[in-house]
Design a protein around this motif. Structure first.
Motif: not given
Length: 236
Positions: A111-128, A177-180
């Motif tokens: 969940d932390d990695e998902v949050r970090q990726a979302a903050e990094l990429s700022t998606p407008a919409v998601a499909f899961t 780890g979605a760090r960069t």
């Protein structure tokens, strides 16, 4: 010429270009060339009982692209969190056709990695999809069910598509780890898919570990078909 840029929390900040490889071409333009001569050619080697042709892929991806255009702006990031499926590939093509940037999230992330990726990429919409978490939202990002992608697109409002260039940003590749993350242009993603030619990555249900695997699963059928078309033209 291939281009990509590296992004951090403050957004894109570096471009790098390489002179190797074929002349730059956008994904929509290459797809149009394939449709002109090989629309019935299988675009995906799976599932074995229902192989999608390039004509079918283009139709589905085009519908999704027009639906995405109605709810996002050109250059918007589209988060995709699921294991491999035809809808997963269709959505990546829809991003290419609509000038949106695909941001594939690894379903194995915490969940932390998902949050970090979302903050990094700022998606407008998601499909899961399967093997992913998030429910109806992905850390505040509106989310839709990937399995219902085509049904959503056929019923959704639509908008026109922009002109796409080979150097337009297309794909976000996150590091472990979605760090960069690195943003690849359309022609750079095609180059990466070509680099994986001959590597058996199709069965990989979660092709997130290597860039070549990711691009080949999405675009491998397209670059293979383009090679076959060129070979056929040269032998005639």
């Amino acid at each position: 010429m291939s281009s990509h840029r590296t992004i951090g929390p403050d957004g894109p900040h570096r471009w790098r270009t390489d002179s190797a490889g074929p002349p730059p071409e956008s994904i929509p333009r290459l797809l149009d060339r394939i449709l002109a001569t090989a629309a019935d050619h299988p675009a995906l080697p799976w599932p074995a009982d229902d192989r999608m042709s390039f004509g079918e892929l283009a139709g589905a991806a085009g519908a999704v692209a027009h639906a995405l255009a109605a709810i996002t702006k050109p250059g918007a990031r589209v988060a995709i969190r699921s294991t491999l499926s035809p809808e997963w590939v269709i959505l990546h093509y829809a991003c290419a056709l609509s000038g949106r940037i695909a941001a594939p999230f690894d379903p194995a992330w915490t969940d932390d990695e998902v949050r970090q990726a979302a903050e990094l990429s700022t998606p407008a919409v998601a499909f899961t999809g399967p093997a992913s978490t998030g429910g109806t939202a992905l850390h505040g990002v509106p989310a839709r069910e990937l399995a219902a992608l085509r049904e959503w697109a056929w019923a959704a409002p639509t908008a026109g598509l922009p002109e796409i260039r080979a150097t337009d940003p297309y794909l976000i590749r996150f590091t472990s780890g979605a760090r960069t993350a690195t943003v690849l242009s359309q022609c750079a993603a095609l180059d990466a898919a070509r680099a994986a030619t001959g590597i058996d990555v199709w069965p990989n249900p979660s092709p997130y570990q290597r860039l070549s695997d990711l691009c080949h699963v999405v675009l491998g059928g397209l670059v293979h078909a383009a090679g076959a078309v060129r070979s056929g033209a040269g032998s005639g």
